[in-house]
Design a protein around this motif. Structure first.
Motif, PDB file in Angstrom:
ATOM      1  N   GLU A 256       0.810  -1.211   0.000  1.00  0.00           N
ATOM      2  CA  GLU A 256       0.000   0.000   0.000  1.00  0.00           C
ATOM      3  C   GLU A 256       0.850   1.270   0.000  1.00  0.00           C
ATOM      4  O   GLU A 256       0.351   2.353  -0.284  1.00  0.00           O
ATOM      5  N   ASP A 257       2.154   1.124   0.261  1.00  0.00           N
ATOM      6  CA  ASP A 257       3.080   2.258   0.197  1.00  0.00           C
ATOM      7  C   ASP A 257       3.691   2.448  -1.189  1.00  0.00           C
ATOM      8  O   ASP A 257       4.539   3.312  -1.378  1.00  0.00           O
ATOM      9  N   ALA A 258       3.264   1.638  -2.175  1.00  0.00           N
ATOM     10  CA  ALA A 258       4.034   1.532  -3.412  1.00  0.00           C
ATOM     11  C   ALA A 258       4.136   2.826  -4.205  1.00  0.00           C
ATOM     12  O   ALA A 258       5.238   3.321  -4.471  1.00  0.00           O
ATOM     13  N   GLY A 265       5.081  11.945 -12.967  1.00  0.00           N
ATOM     14  CA  GLY A 265       4.026  10.949 -12.980  1.00  0.00           C
ATOM     15  C   GLY A 265       4.144  10.005 -11.800  1.00  0.00           C
ATOM     16  O   GLY A 265       4.905  10.250 -10.850  1.00  0.00           O
ATOM     17  N   LEU A 266       3.394   8.918 -11.837  1.00  0.00           N
ATOM     18  CA  LEU A 266       3.434   7.955 -10.743  1.00  0.00           C
ATOM     19  C   LEU A 266       4.783   7.242 -10.722  1.00  0.00           C
ATOM     20  O   LEU A 266       5.265   6.747 -11.738  1.00  0.00           O
ATOM     21  N   ARG A 267       5.390   7.213  -9.535  1.00  0.00           N
ATOM     22  CA  ARG A 267       6.650   6.493  -9.328  1.00  0.00           C
ATOM     23  C   ARG A 267       6.549   5.701  -8.032  1.00  0.00           C
ATOM     24  O   ARG A 267       5.669   5.965  -7.187  1.00  0.00           O
ATOM     25  N   LEU A 268       7.422   4.753  -7.880  1.00  0.00           N
ATOM     26  CA  LEU A 268       7.475   4.029  -6.616  1.00  0.00           C
ATOM     27  C   LEU A 268       8.067   4.936  -5.550  1.00  0.00           C
ATOM     28  O   LEU A 268       9.056   5.634  -5.788  1.00  0.00           O
ATOM     29  N   SER A 269       7.461   4.914  -4.371  1.00  0.00           N
ATOM     30  CA  SER A 269       7.850   5.849  -3.310  1.00  0.00           C
ATOM     31  C   SER A 269       9.192   5.473  -2.701  1.00  0.00           C
ATOM     32  O   SER A 269       9.598   4.305  -2.710  1.00  0.00           O
ATOM     33  N   ASP A 270       9.861   6.473  -2.162  1.00  0.00           N
ATOM     34  CA  ASP A 270      11.122   6.222  -1.468  1.00  0.00           C
ATOM     35  C   ASP A 270      10.913   5.256  -0.307  1.00  0.00           C
ATOM     36  O   ASP A 270      11.760   4.385  -0.051  1.00  0.00           O
ATOM     37  N   ALA A 271       9.794   5.401   0.401  1.00  0.00           N
ATOM     38  CA  ALA A 271       9.529   4.516   1.543  1.00  0.00           C
ATOM     39  C   ALA A 271       9.394   3.071   1.086  1.00  0.00           C
ATOM     40  O   ALA A 271       9.935   2.148   1.708  1.00  0.00           O
ATOM     41  N   PHE A 272       8.687   2.860  -0.011  1.00  0.00           N
ATOM     42  CA  PHE A 272       8.515   1.505  -0.547  1.00  0.00           C
ATOM     43  C   PHE A 272       9.853   0.934  -0.987  1.00  0.00           C
ATOM     44  O   PHE A 272      10.212  -0.197  -0.637  1.00  0.00           O
ATOM     45  N   LEU A 273      10.620   1.708  -1.730  1.00  0.00           N
ATOM     46  CA  LEU A 273      11.896   1.223  -2.248  1.00  0.00           C
ATOM     47  C   LEU A 273      12.881   0.913  -1.122  1.00  0.00           C
ATOM     48  O   LEU A 273      13.644  -0.050  -1.204  1.00  0.00           O
TER      49      LEU A 273
END
Length: 433
Positions: A256-258, A265-273
């Protein structure tokens, strides 16, 4: 068996317990006791009021994981300390025991010399270390507890040094005693697929989300904090969450943090990565990646068994619909993509092609076993298949088996007090508890 050379390290007292460091010098090759030696570390945990309680040695999962570093006794350790003093063994090559990684392995020479060295870091050598340590500590036959790969070690101990054992407890660790690793992955992929189905049934919204993440990673360069690109098939490694009872929900919270909206645009979040990076990196346990399939090897090469069987099935590709996470399977492309493994790529290939592994078990000795053994086999374990575990249990004379669907592979970590108490009850009373 010659005793290991032994020296004591520091002793610390915390509340009602002592934590004592032990260092041992053991032969690299126990068949050549006068040859090269390596160092093995272990930490003793005991109660102040029972410093001479009988020993129990803990063989942790792996291969390639160091022993637990307990902050305070809890779980199985808390329960075990009621009757024993505990020896937490850093298996050779892990933790403080002559550690192996991309920094230290080049000290051995070229890749063939490195591969030759690594051949001495399987269960047969680990239990030979333990028996030499038992002699060094002047211990009577002692008890052992093996979790996962530690159970494989326990079966090797029963095979080659049964005189050193008082009793054996095994949790989620009844691996096959013979046959090729392919049988393991054919069985465990089936269970992993079922566990994926269970997960996505619980969180149906995560199936399209996982597909979206995998597709995004095939089209957009996303870098982990360590600097390398996160690939779609490396994203599948998050299936390690599926091996646990409660960790399955942790995977949902991670997904859910992705995504996050950015100017691009939409990117994967720093928290997710950042969270993913800590899960998909083998920087802390590279030996696991190099020797994982070799821990099953007996007289045949694994030849990247997990990758071959996945290709044979065809439903674990990153672009498969439905999307499926993998489990603990080690793929050759990990050594292309993980900076901690890239320097080990050539030696990993040599290990994968090695076809002269010695036997890890003595089937006749196990068939005539006289040491009390109690073990678990979990119906839905995605790493140690229940069917294969039952076959192994039947091959060990006198083994008392507790079969349950209450736990997944990490049951000992999730509910260690109950599991250890149940197995102890099987040995002491013939019934759980």
């Amino acid at each position: 068996m010659n005793p290991a050379q032994h020296r004591l390290g520091q002793t610390h007292s915390r509340e009602e317990h002592l934590y004592r460091e032990h260092w041992f010098s053991v032969p690299l090759d126990h068949q050549k006791p006068e040859g090269e030696t390596i160092e093995v570390f272990a930490r003793e945990v005991s109660r102040h009021d029972a410093p001479e309680a009988p020993w129990i040695v803990y063989f942790q999962g792996g291969p390639g994981h160091r022993a637990d570093r307990p902050l305070a006794p809890s779980g199985w350790l808390k329960e075990a300390l009621k009757d024993y003093r505990v020896l937490l063994l850093d298996q050779r090559g892990t933790g403080l025991s002559s550690p192996i990684n991309q920094q230290t392995l080049p000290l051995r020479g070229d890749t063939q010399q490195q591969a030759n060295y690594l051949s001495f870091f399987r269960a047969d050598s680990i239990v030979a270390d333990a028996e030499a340590i038992r002699f060094a500590l002047n211990s009577e036959p002692w008890s052992i507890l093996g979790q996962s790969f530690g159970g494989f070690c326990s079966l090797s101990y029963l095979s080659f040094y049964p005189e050193g054992l008082r009793e054996v407890f095994i949790t989620a660790g009844l691996g096959p005693l013979q046959g090729h690793p392919d049988q393991v992955y054919r069985a465990t992929y089936q269970r992993t697929a079922a566990r994926n189905d269970e997960y996505f049934e619980r969180y149906p919204e995560d199936q399209p989300l996982a597909q979206r993440i995998a597709q995004h990673l095939s089209q957009v360069i996303e870098l982990l904090p360590t600097g390398e690109r996160l690939s779609a098939h490396r994203f599948q490694m998050l299936g390690s969450f599926l091996g646990g009872n409660s960790r399955i929900d942790g995977l949902h919270y991670l997904l859910e943090d992705a995504f996050v909206e950015t100017p691009a645009g939409l990117r994967l979040s720093d928290a997710f990565l950042a969270q993913v990076s800590s899960i998909v990196s083998y920087a802390q346990n590279p030996l696991y990646a190099v020797l994982h399939e070799a821990c099953y090897g007996q007289g045949a090469a694994s030849n990247w068994s997990a990758a071959r069987i996945a290709a044979e099935r065809g439903d674990f590709a990153p672009d498969s619909i439905p999307f499926r996470f993998t489990g603990e399977a080690i793929m050759p492309w990990y050594f292309d993509e993980d900076p901690a493994l890239q320097p080990l790529q050539e030696v990993a290939e040599l290990i994968a092609q090695k076809d002269d592994w010695p036997d890890l078990y003595d089937l006749d000795q196990l068939a005539h076993n006289q040491v009390p053994v109690a073990a678990t086999a979990y119906f839905d374990d995605i790493y140690v298949d229940h069917g294969l575990a039952v076959q192994t249990a039947r091959a060990v004379q006198g083994l008392q088996l507790w079969e349950t669907g209450e736990y997944h592979h990490d049951g000992l970590r999730a509910d260690g007090e109950k599991i250890f108490a149940t197995l102890r009850g099987l040995l002491r009373n013939g019934s759980p508890g």
